[in-house]
Design a protein around this motif. Sequence first.
Motif, mmCIF file in Angstrom:
data_model
loop_
_atom_site.group_PDB
_atom_site.id
_atom_site.type_symbol
_atom_site.label_atom_id
_atom_site.label_comp_id
_atom_site.label_asym_id
_atom_site.label_seq_id
_atom_site.Cartn_x
_atom_site.Cartn_y
_atom_site.Cartn_z
ATOM 1 N N SER A 1 92.479 -6.185 -103.072
ATOM 2 C CA SER A 1 93.655 -6.096 -102.207
ATOM 3 C C SER A 1 94.833 -5.478 -102.959
ATOM 4 C CB SER A 1 94.037 -7.486 -101.695
ATOM 5 O OG SER A 1 94.328 -8.328 -102.789
ATOM 6 N N GLU A 2 95.746 -4.931 -102.167
ATOM 7 C CA GLU A 2 96.900 -4.260 -102.758
ATOM 8 C C GLU A 2 97.980 -5.267 -103.146
ATOM 9 O OE1 GLU A 2 97.748 -2.094 -99.316
ATOM 10 O OE2 GLU A 2 96.693 -0.271 -99.944
ATOM 11 N N PRO A 3 98.772 -4.934 -104.183
ATOM 12 C CA PRO A 3 99.956 -5.774 -104.468
ATOM 13 C C PRO A 3 100.978 -5.614 -103.359
ATOM 14 C CG PRO A 3 99.971 -3.818 -105.833
ATOM 15 C CD PRO A 3 98.648 -3.809 -105.117
ATOM 16 N N ARG A 4 101.888 -6.538 -103.280
ATOM 17 C CA ARG A 4 102.896 -6.526 -102.208
ATOM 18 C C ARG A 4 104.270 -6.851 -102.782
ATOM 19 N NH1 ARG A 4 99.645 -11.084 -99.964
ATOM 20 N NH2 ARG A 4 99.002 -10.868 -102.139
ATOM 21 N N THR B 1 115.542 -0.062 -116.949
ATOM 22 C CA THR B 1 115.305 1.326 -116.530
ATOM 23 C C THR B 1 113.816 1.526 -116.274
ATOM 24 O OG1 THR B 1 115.166 1.970 -118.860
ATOM 25 C CG2 THR B 1 117.298 2.233 -117.763
ATOM 26 N N GLU B 2 112.969 0.758 -116.981
ATOM 27 C CA GLU B 2 111.520 0.786 -116.755
ATOM 28 C C GLU B 2 110.947 -0.546 -117.198
ATOM 29 O OE1 GLU B 2 107.726 3.278 -118.481
ATOM 30 O OE2 GLU B 2 109.451 4.421 -117.719
ATOM 31 N N ARG B 3 110.073 -1.125 -116.380
ATOM 32 C CA ARG B 3 109.516 -2.446 -116.723
ATOM 33 C C ARG B 3 108.165 -2.616 -116.038
ATOM 34 N NH1 ARG B 3 111.279 -7.897 -117.399
ATOM 35 N NH2 ARG B 3 113.023 -7.028 -118.586
ATOM 36 N N SER B 4 107.154 -3.065 -116.798
ATOM 37 C CA SER B 4 105.871 -3.449 -116.213
ATOM 38 C C SER B 4 106.062 -4.757 -115.457
ATOM 39 C CB SER B 4 104.808 -3.626 -117.302
ATOM 40 O OG SER B 4 104.515 -2.387 -117.911
ATOM 41 N N LEU B 5 105.564 -4.800 -114.242
ATOM 42 C CA LEU B 5 105.800 -5.959 -113.382
ATOM 43 C C LEU B 5 104.676 -6.974 -113.517
ATOM 44 C CD1 LEU B 5 107.086 -4.148 -110.152
ATOM 45 C CD2 LEU B 5 108.437 -5.439 -111.817
ATOM 46 N N MET B 6 105.082 -8.246 -113.487
ATOM 47 C CA MET B 6 104.140 -9.363 -113.480
ATOM 48 C C MET B 6 104.289 -10.108 -112.160
ATOM 49 S SD MET B 6 102.810 -9.073 -116.521
ATOM 50 C CE MET B 6 102.002 -10.663 -116.785
ATOM 51 N N ARG C 1 101.833 3.088 -109.983
ATOM 52 C CA ARG C 1 100.619 2.499 -110.547
ATOM 53 C C ARG C 1 100.238 3.253 -111.805
ATOM 54 N NH1 ARG C 1 95.176 0.612 -107.358
ATOM 55 N NH2 ARG C 1 94.084 -0.214 -109.199
ATOM 56 N N ASP C 2 99.994 2.534 -112.889
ATOM 57 C CA ASP C 2 99.624 3.125 -114.168
ATOM 58 C C ASP C 2 98.402 2.370 -114.672
ATOM 59 O OD1 ASP C 2 99.410 4.314 -116.605
ATOM 60 O OD2 ASP C 2 101.276 3.510 -117.433
ATOM 61 N N ALA C 3 97.197 2.938 -114.397
ATOM 62 C CA ALA C 3 95.919 2.283 -114.721
ATOM 63 C C ALA C 3 95.846 0.941 -113.998
ATOM 64 C CB ALA C 3 95.775 2.137 -116.240
ATOM 65 N N ASP C 4 95.844 -0.156 -114.743
ATOM 66 C CA ASP C 4 95.706 -1.465 -114.101
ATOM 67 C C ASP C 4 97.031 -2.216 -114.020
ATOM 68 O OD1 ASP C 4 96.015 -1.791 -116.759
ATOM 69 O OD2 ASP C 4 94.451 -3.325 -117.013
ATOM 70 N N ARG C 5 98.130 -1.506 -114.172
ATOM 71 C CA ARG C 5 99.429 -2.181 -114.085
ATOM 72 C C ARG C 5 100.362 -1.397 -113.165
ATOM 73 N NH1 ARG C 5 103.423 -0.584 -118.525
ATOM 74 N NH2 ARG C 5 102.781 1.537 -119.076
ATOM 75 N N TYR C 6 101.452 -2.065 -112.766
ATOM 76 C CA TYR C 6 102.472 -1.444 -111.929
ATOM 77 C C TYR C 6 103.797 -1.452 -112.682
ATOM 78 C CZ TYR C 6 99.337 -1.263 -107.950
ATOM 79 O OH TYR C 6 98.297 -0.958 -107.104
ATOM 80 N N VAL C 7 104.455 -0.274 -112.670
ATOM 81 C CA VAL C 7 105.672 -0.098 -113.464
ATOM 82 C C VAL C 7 106.843 0.173 -112.513
ATOM 83 C CG1 VAL C 7 106.827 1.269 -115.243
ATOM 84 C CG2 VAL C 7 104.361 0.816 -115.406
ATOM 85 N N ASP D 1 123.753 -10.309 -104.555
ATOM 86 C CA ASP D 1 122.489 -11.013 -104.377
ATOM 87 C C ASP D 1 121.980 -10.788 -102.962
ATOM 88 O OD1 ASP D 1 120.398 -12.566 -105.242
ATOM 89 O OD2 ASP D 1 121.317 -14.448 -104.590
ATOM 90 N N THR D 2 122.396 -9.671 -102.362
ATOM 91 C CA THR D 2 122.051 -9.439 -100.950
ATOM 92 C C THR D 2 120.655 -8.882 -100.778
ATOM 93 O OG1 THR D 2 123.008 -7.227 -101.026
ATOM 94 C CG2 THR D 2 124.469 -9.017 -100.400
ATOM 95 N N VAL D 3 120.109 -8.224 -101.812
ATOM 96 C CA VAL D 3 118.776 -7.626 -101.731
ATOM 97 C C VAL D 3 117.938 -8.157 -102.882
ATOM 98 C CG1 VAL D 3 117.440 -5.507 -101.714
ATOM 99 C CG2 VAL D 3 119.712 -5.541 -100.676
ATOM 100 N N GLU D 4 116.830 -8.826 -102.547
ATOM 101 C CA GLU D 4 115.942 -9.345 -103.589
ATOM 102 C C GLU D 4 114.505 -9.046 -103.196
ATOM 103 O OE1 GLU D 4 115.958 -13.344 -106.091
ATOM 104 O OE2 GLU D 4 114.910 -13.613 -104.182
ATOM 105 N N LEU D 5 113.736 -8.569 -104.172
ATOM 106 C CA LEU D 5 112.312 -8.294 -103.985
ATOM 107 C C LEU D 5 111.532 -9.173 -104.951
ATOM 108 C CD1 LEU D 5 112.515 -4.375 -104.141
ATOM 109 C CD2 LEU D 5 112.954 -5.848 -102.167
ATOM 110 N N VAL D 6 110.388 -9.703 -104.510
ATOM 111 C CA VAL D 6 109.494 -10.464 -105.391
ATOM 112 C C VAL D 6 108.154 -9.731 -105.440
ATOM 113 C CG1 VAL D 6 108.333 -12.649 -105.804
ATOM 114 C CG2 VAL D 6 110.644 -12.631 -104.862
ATOM 115 N N PHE D 7 107.701 -9.393 -106.652
ATOM 116 C CA PHE D 7 106.435 -8.677 -106.830
ATOM 117 C C PHE D 7 105.292 -9.676 -106.771
ATOM 118 C CE2 PHE D 7 103.065 -6.997 -109.610
ATOM 119 C CZ PHE D 7 102.790 -5.808 -108.936
#
Length: 536
Positions: free
Chosen positions: A2-5, A74-79, A50-56, A90-96
């Motif tokens: 399944s895809e990440p969201r 400026t760039e971060r691998s997401l967990m 998407r970078d191989a098996d991770r998302y940046v 704090d009006t816009v928040e995303l959770v990986f």
Amino acid sequence: MSEPRLRVRDGHGRRVVPIDRPVYTIGRRSASDLKIMSVDVSRDHAEIARDADRYVLRDKGSQYGTFVNGETVTERSLMHGDRIRLGRGDTVELVFLADGAETTVGDSASGVADLRQIAALLDSLRALGSGRALDEVLTLVMDAAIEVSDADRGFIMLADARGELEFKIARARGGVTLAGNTFVTSTKIPKDVFTTGRTFDDHFEGDLANVHLETIALGIRHVLCAALPLMHYGSVPAAATVRQKKIGVLYLDAKERSTQRSRMTRTALETFATEAALAIESARLYTEAVEGARLERELRIAAEIQRSLLPEPRYVTAWVDAAGEAVPCQAIGGDFFDYLTLPDGSFGFALGDVAGKGPPAALLTAKLQGIFTAHASSSPGPADTLARVNQALIRRAIEARFATMMYGIISPTGTLTYCNAGHNPPMLFARDGLRRLEQGGVVLGLFQHAAYDEESLQLQPGDLLVIFSDGVPDALNLSGDEFGEDRILSTVEPRLACDPPALLAHVLSAVREFAKGAVQNDDVTAMVVRYSGTAG
């Protein structure tokens, strides 16, 4: 697989969207994969690649920055579970959410979801500029907090200019307003929360039961209290500076335990308090702006009234030519001048200067001008007139308010009789030279038994009087130098042949040019009177 969201919270509410592209774009642009309409979000704000098996996550040079778990990036691998904030607030928040993970990560409690929904509503109110009055917004915040937290009652305290907490509103369940003196509770908790900024959330069990005996004695079994913080984010993303200013506290309590309150997390309460603080501050600024506009309008009307109390700038008879002008340093001032035609046909003229400036000085000026006019026509001379004015001011006992004044009378035959009550000595430019008119007495309104003298002089045709308030010689330039009486002399002496309006204009223009760019602390008023010859 399944895809990440992304779990998204913004002004449109909450939703979960799939990251279904190799490069997933985020921004205000209509072509963005995730379009978010917020002033804090740039047109091309960020992307998730998407970078191989991770998302940046990469910031695309946004104006207000991209943050992961509170840190600018400026760039971060997401967990899984990483919280992404776009922009300053704090009006816009995303959770990986990593593939296969539950969408309920972090905030499983319905109370939290409810709080964040209301936080979004409060943020919408702030974004609209809030034309609502402060009391209305405080009521909205209080009722929302009580309903979502299942509290029995609550209050909001806001900090005054000295940083002291002031009780603003108290409400009970069901939308009931409570009077401040009926809201009995311990003051220790809100004061500690405001001082430290740390949220208080406890059921008073264990050791805390001994610390908060006063609260427990009131039958209270659960207290929630959070500071109301205003967050200021640095305008340069690289700086990522965050400053916090506490404007007050939000307090809630209850006498019974509640499953709903128990589910609420400290983070949820603080999120609500942050959005509530923004809504309250927006309403407060709006209220201050309305009040400021009202005061400005009233001052403008007061200035018009004050100008209407002054005579026409020029007074001309067959034997006297006079011109005067008052220039307040604020909207309204404490100087005045006046002309009178006395019962025997003589010409009376006066110039006064009340201590202070602004509305208090303007009110006393109007009173002084009225008292003077009432006594001038019935008094035998200038000294008697000013003695009566002094007594009238003493009877009114206006603390720390006094005035200086010069009053003179010129008869048709050229006799000048004057009295100077502590005023700058007028300059008489006569055929036989310069003379300063100093005879009189002390300032008006301070000494009950003050005595006033007068002096009489014979004017010759062409003799000229220059009368001025201390705002003329005391005018300062950018270097801190005073205009001084020597500059008055150097301005007047080469122009003695000018008529009074022209000479007055030269004096005031010289003062303006000298003081150009410097803030002035006193009103500038001057009068020029020329005796032109025997009447007829």
